[in-house]
Design a protein around this motif. Structure first.
Motif, PDB file in Angstrom:
ATOM      1  N   GLU A 147      -9.740   7.070 -33.188  1.00 28.90           N
ATOM      2  CA  GLU A 147     -10.176   7.809 -32.003  1.00 28.90           C
ATOM      3  C   GLU A 147     -10.739   9.175 -32.359  1.00 28.90           C
ATOM      4  N   VAL A 148     -10.297   9.728 -33.481  1.00 28.10           N
ATOM      5  CA  VAL A 148     -10.825  11.025 -33.927  1.00 28.10           C
ATOM      6  C   VAL A 148     -12.264  10.859 -34.419  1.00 28.10           C
ATOM      7  N   LEU A 149     -12.506   9.806 -35.181  1.00 32.83           N
ATOM      8  CA  LEU A 149     -13.844   9.607 -35.722  1.00 32.83           C
ATOM      9  C   LEU A 149     -14.840   9.092 -34.685  1.00 32.83           C
ATOM     10  N   ALA A 150     -14.345   8.519 -33.590  1.00 29.64           N
ATOM     11  CA  ALA A 150     -15.264   7.953 -32.599  1.00 29.64           C
ATOM     12  C   ALA A 150     -16.212   9.006 -32.052  1.00 29.64           C
ATOM     13  N   GLU A 151     -15.689  10.163 -31.694  1.00 32.55           N
ATOM     14  CA  GLU A 151     -16.534  11.217 -31.131  1.00 32.55           C
ATOM     15  C   GLU A 151     -17.484  11.778 -32.180  1.00 32.55           C
ATOM     16  N   PHE A 152     -16.967  11.966 -33.389  1.00 35.70           N
ATOM     17  CA  PHE A 152     -17.821  12.474 -34.471  1.00 35.70           C
ATOM     18  C   PHE A 152     -18.966  11.502 -34.758  1.00 35.70           C
ATOM     19  N   GLY A 153     -18.637  10.206 -34.825  1.00 37.33           N
ATOM     20  CA  GLY A 153     -19.673   9.216 -35.104  1.00 37.33           C
ATOM     21  C   GLY A 153     -20.693   9.097 -33.994  1.00 37.33           C
ATOM     22  N   ARG A 154     -20.268   9.345 -32.765  1.00 31.42           N
ATOM     23  CA  ARG A 154     -21.214   9.288 -31.645  1.00 31.42           C
ATOM     24  C   ARG A 154     -22.252  10.393 -31.750  1.00 31.42           C
ATOM     25  N   ARG A 155     -21.828  11.536 -32.253  1.00 29.86           N
ATOM     26  CA  ARG A 155     -22.721  12.701 -32.301  1.00 29.86           C
ATOM     27  C   ARG A 155     -23.473  12.832 -33.624  1.00 29.86           C
ATOM     28  N   THR A 156     -22.876  12.317 -34.694  1.00 31.56           N
ATOM     29  CA  THR A 156     -23.352  12.663 -36.035  1.00 31.56           C
ATOM     30  C   THR A 156     -23.426  11.430 -36.919  1.00 31.56           C
ATOM     31  N   ARG A 157     -24.414  11.381 -37.791  1.00 27.39           N
ATOM     32  CA  ARG A 157     -24.389  10.392 -38.857  1.00 27.39           C
ATOM     33  C   ARG A 157     -24.024  11.117 -40.146  1.00 27.39           C
ATOM     34  N   TYR A 158     -23.271  10.464 -40.985  1.00 30.27           N
ATOM     35  CA  TYR A 158     -22.808  11.087 -42.213  1.00 30.27           C
ATOM     36  C   TYR A 158     -23.288  10.273 -43.406  1.00 30.27           C
ATOM     37  N   PHE A 159     -23.761  10.972 -44.422  1.00 29.30           N
ATOM     38  CA  PHE A 159     -24.200  10.304 -45.637  1.00 29.30           C
ATOM     39  C   PHE A 159     -23.817  11.152 -46.835  1.00 29.30           C
ATOM     40  N   ASN A 160     -23.158  10.523 -47.786  1.00 26.46           N
ATOM     41  CA  ASN A 160     -22.799  11.171 -49.035  1.00 26.46           C
ATOM     42  C   ASN A 160     -23.361  10.287 -50.146  1.00 26.46           C
TER      43      ASN A 160
END
Length: 426
Positions: free
Chosen positions: A282-295
């Protein structure tokens, strides 16, 4: 001749690497090979490593080295392609966490993992305020240096950061949990007076840099509840205490709560540059909705193979139980040593992470950082490697590879006994 070679190597290092790096010990050690709990020097001597937790399952463990070499000979690329290896590793790693932790994102360093956790906390809470302890270390990025006071006075602590004293039962926190929670409450109130919205409590669950504070188990839970009540998240920095180090797989588990995010570093790869951040879905759900992450290379096939191999070794060699049992043996032996050496004010730890606090006077508990520095260098001369921590530099920091056994603990304690009796001897 050896001194001439060391001086020439130091001069070359300074010329090529610049002035910002630091070396351990008054007499720097030139290492040429590692094996298990031993580092071998260019001087032909071997040194008992009682400090390097990054080599978590021992220096150059053959199973880990073999996994790295095999995968490197087949494929190594980034995570924008489908790959089974990283998924297999993610499943196995997540199985070591409580069921509330359901996602993992991979990075290359613990600094990157902590930086990612901060980004998530800000996205989820809308806040920027972070609480850390007085002498914490959380990483080397700009964002994390601003909340790593142990880096020294040259590093400016961010305006959005609040420092709190760690829970220290030795120096007066009768109820360590209540005292720490009260300090977190005060920091939150101070943030709000300044118009700062709390985002996270970021805490190393064994207070590695603050001086190693471990007991009583459970003292972190009230502070975690306090931060959550204020709308913030709790980030457990497990870079140093994780992967069996404390006698359980994760340091936070001793305290009876499940964090919102858990950060991990290079011990998960026995020193290979793999790290990660695990989180509640549930913590990552909001982050993933707003942001894409790539490393680019976080979670690459070679790193995944190495991480899997480290878990193989931890399980097959019983290293969590070894950390618990050998750590208890070591702590007991050190407490017995305190009966002969009044400079030992306190011995505290969990598993194979032990702090030995050195004091000028047991009654006043005045820190003796100068003695600690002499002891660290005296042990190096006796072929045993340790370091020190705490804001006064007076706590000997012992965190050897997890393959450290009772026979190695006995060597360490004997060397410390002789060094405390004659800190400047050989």
């Amino acid at each position: 001749m050896a001194d001439d070679r060391t001086a020439a190597l130091r001069a070359r290092r300074d010329r090529l690497l610049g002035p910002a790096y630091r070396l351990f010990y008054d007499e720097p050690l030139h290492v040429v090979r590692g094996e298990g709990v031993w580092l071998h020097g260019a001087d032909g001597e071997r040194y008992l490593d009682a400090y390097n937790n990054v080599a978590s399952v021992g220096h150059c463990h053959p199973h880990v080295v073999g996994a790295l070499a095999r995968q490197a000979a087949v494929l190594n690329t980034h995570t924008r392609y489908l790959s089974e290896g990283v998924l297999d590793y993610a499943e196995r790693l997540l199985a070591t966490f409580p069921p509330e932790i359901g996602h993992v994102m991979f990075t290359c360093t613990g600094s990157e993992a902590n930086d990612l956790a901060l980004r998530v906390a800000r996205a989820v809470t809308g806040g920027t305020g972070v609480i850390v302890t007085d002498w914490a270390y959380h990483g080397v990025t700009v964002a994390l240096a601003e909340m790593s006071p142990s880096l020294g006075s040259a590093v400016r602590i961010g305006d959005h950061v609040r420092l709190v004293a760690p829970p220290d039962a030795y120096r007066g926190d009768g109820d360590a949990g209540a005292a720490f929670a009260a300090r977190v409450t005060a920091a939150i109130e101070d943030m709000r007076r300044a118009g700062i919205v709390p985002a996270a409590l970021l805490v190393d669950t064994i207070f590695s840099s603050d001086g190693v504070f471990t007991d009583p188990a459970g003292f972190l839970a009230p502070a975690a509840a306090t931060m959550r009540a204020a709308g913030g998240l709790v980030i457990a920095d497990e870079v140093q205490p994780g992967f069996g180090r404390t006698g359980g797989m994760w340091g936070f588990a001793r305290h009876g709560f499940v964090p919102d995010m858990v950060t991990m570093g290079k011990p998960m790869g026995d020193g290979h540059p793999i790290a990660g951040m695990a989180a509640r879905p549930e913590v990552l759900a909001e982050f993933g909705r707003r942001t894409r992450y790539f490393n680019t290379f976080g979670g690459n096939p070679v790193s995944a193979a190495v991480g899997m191999a480290v878990l193989d070794v931890i399980e097959s060699e019983g290293l969590v139980a070894n950390a618990r049992d050998t750590g208890a043996f070591l702590a007991e032996a050190l407490r017995a040593l305190a009966n002969r050496h009044p400079a030992i004010g306190d011995v505290r730890g969990a598993g194979l992470f032990v702090g030995v606090e050195l004091v000028r006077d047991r009654a006043t508990r005045e820190p003796d950082g100068a003695l600690a520095a002499r002891v660290v260098n005296g042990l190096r001369r006796r072929k045993v490697l340790v370091s020190s921590c705490g804001c006064n530099g007076n706590v000997l920091k012992l965190r050897p590879p997890l393959v450290f056994g009772r026979e190695h603990a006995e060597i360490l304690v004997d060397a410390l006994d002789r060094t405390l009796a004659d800190p400047d001897g050989v």
